[in-house]
Design a protein around this motif. Structure first.
Motif, PDB file in Angstrom:
ATOM      1  N   THR A 157       8.682   0.036   6.622  1.00  0.00           N
ATOM      2  CA  THR A 157       9.557  -1.050   6.646  1.00  0.00           C
ATOM      3  C   THR A 157       9.113  -2.156   7.684  1.00  0.00           C
ATOM      4  N   ALA A 158       8.576  -1.611   8.830  1.00  0.00           N
ATOM      5  CA  ALA A 158       8.212  -2.799   9.845  1.00  0.00           C
ATOM      6  C   ALA A 158       6.804  -3.383   9.407  1.00  0.00           C
ATOM      7  N   ASP A 159       6.056  -2.613   8.805  1.00  0.00           N
ATOM      8  CA  ASP A 159       4.697  -3.001   8.325  1.00  0.00           C
ATOM      9  C   ASP A 159       5.195  -4.235   7.375  1.00  0.00           C
ATOM     10  N   LEU A 183      -5.814  -8.658   6.251  1.00  0.00           N
ATOM     11  CA  LEU A 183      -4.700  -8.794   7.314  1.00  0.00           C
ATOM     12  C   LEU A 183      -4.986  -7.410   8.176  1.00  0.00           C
ATOM     13  N   GLU A 184      -5.303  -6.271   7.621  1.00  0.00           N
ATOM     14  CA  GLU A 184      -5.623  -5.179   8.380  1.00  0.00           C
ATOM     15  C   GLU A 184      -7.137  -5.419   9.311  1.00  0.00           C
ATOM     16  N   THR A 204      -3.026   8.248   4.720  1.00  0.00           N
ATOM     17  CA  THR A 204      -2.776   9.606   4.168  1.00  0.00           C
ATOM     18  C   THR A 204      -4.042  10.314   4.345  1.00  0.00           C
ATOM     19  N   ALA A 205      -4.059  11.808   4.178  1.00  0.00           N
ATOM     20  CA  ALA A 205      -5.268  12.402   4.538  1.00  0.00           C
ATOM     21  C   ALA A 205      -6.382  12.034   3.541  1.00  0.00           C
ATOM     22  N   ALA A 206      -6.043  11.345   2.311  1.00  0.00           N
ATOM     23  CA  ALA A 206      -7.055  11.062   1.287  1.00  0.00           C
ATOM     24  C   ALA A 206      -7.310   9.506   1.624  1.00  0.00           C
ATOM     25  N   GLY A 207      -7.085   8.955   2.604  1.00  0.00           N
ATOM     26  CA  GLY A 207      -7.417   7.613   3.192  1.00  0.00           C
ATOM     27  C   GLY A 207      -6.632   6.507   2.361  1.00  0.00           C
ATOM     28  N   TYR A 208      -5.578   6.815   1.713  1.00  0.00           N
ATOM     29  CA  TYR A 208      -4.698   5.924   1.016  1.00  0.00           C
ATOM     30  C   TYR A 208      -3.788   4.961   2.163  1.00  0.00           C
ATOM     31  N   ARG A 209      -3.631   3.732   2.090  1.00  0.00           N
ATOM     32  CA  ARG A 209      -2.792   2.978   2.956  1.00  0.00           C
ATOM     33  C   ARG A 209      -1.511   3.306   2.701  1.00  0.00           C
ATOM     34  N   ILE A 230      -1.904  -6.007  10.938  1.00  0.00           N
ATOM     35  CA  ILE A 230      -1.080  -4.877  10.562  1.00  0.00           C
ATOM     36  C   ILE A 230      -1.891  -3.753  10.747  1.00  0.00           C
ATOM     37  N   ALA A 231      -1.367  -2.689  10.726  1.00  0.00           N
ATOM     38  CA  ALA A 231      -1.901  -1.310  10.879  1.00  0.00           C
ATOM     39  C   ALA A 231      -1.225  -0.363  10.359  1.00  0.00           C
TER      40      ALA A 231
END
Length: 230
Positions: A61-63, A41-42, A52-57, A47-48
């Motif tokens: 709530t809006a997402d 979906l991304e 995080t700095a480590a790359g985790y999505r 969705i967007a």
């Protein structure tokens, strides 16, 4: 990331969720949802989530609401993702576009509408017997809860019954649909690999092809009726 969660609490916003938390929240209603589906979906720009700095999505709530909207549109109207994306982009721009079937996309925002059996019958202006006949003819699934697509089908069946067309007369539609589904399945089979993302892309392509088949079917029926009227 701890600092992200802390800043969310400090600002009064709901804490951001990881993929596992999103799945735990949404899978009871959408059991087909997987991490690969979220990533897909991304990839399709529906969705967007933040990173995080480590790359985790991380999902707001809006997402989560937007994911619910997308999955509801797919489930209840079998819409291709490009159609869904177009309508959501229109909503983001402040418009109130109508989806095929005259359903406003904005109606999907928030909790997805689901109908219990008795509520579905009342909303459709139908009878319990008609719903049972529709299930028996494999035009609707046997279920305790239904979506907007089922409501539209039952309304149509009620209108058809009013002129003497019963669900049993439409059994051939199911057989034709199964043949068309087999055509689509063969067409997308080469795209179905072991990778979950490839399977998601193949499923999306299948929806697009189903839309094309529906357009051809509708055109053929109209042309046949026009021929009979001449």
């Amino acid at each position: 990331m701890a600092s992200t969660a802390a800043s969310s609490r400090a600002s009064g916003q709901a804490p951001l969720l990881g993929i596992g938390q999103v799945l735990a929240r949404l899978q009871p209603e959408f059991p087909e949802l997987t991490p690969s589906k979220l990533r897909f979906l991304e990839e399709q720009r529906l969705i967007a989530p933040s990173r995080t700095a480590a790359g985790y999505r991380k999902f707001s709530t809006a997402d989560v609401e937007r994911i619910t909207v997308v999955l509801s549109m797919q489930r209840d109207h079998y819409l291709p993702l490009k159609v869904i994306r177009s309508h959501l982009e229109a909503i983001d721009a402040g418009e109130t576009p109508a989806l095929p079937g005259a359903t406003r996309a904005s109606a999907f925002l928030g909790a997805a509408k689901r109908y219990g059996r008795s509520e579905l019958i009342t909303e459709a202006g139908a009878t319990a017997g008609l719903l049972d006949d529709a299930v028996s003819a494999s035009l609707l699934p046997a279920s305790d809860h239904y979506g907007d697509e089922a409501l539209g089908v039952l309304r149509s069946l009620a209108a058809l019954r009013a002129v003497g067309i019963e669900p049993r007369h439409l059994r051939g539609l199911r057989a034709a649909a199964e043949r068309e589904a087999a055509l689509v399945e063969r067409a997308i089979a080469p795209s179905r690999r072991a990778d979950a993302a490839d399977k998601a892309r193949a499923a999306e392509r299948g929806r697009e092809l189903a839309g094309h088949l529906a357009a051809v079917h509708s055109s053929v029926v109209r042309a046949t009726l026009d021929g009979l009227a001449r």
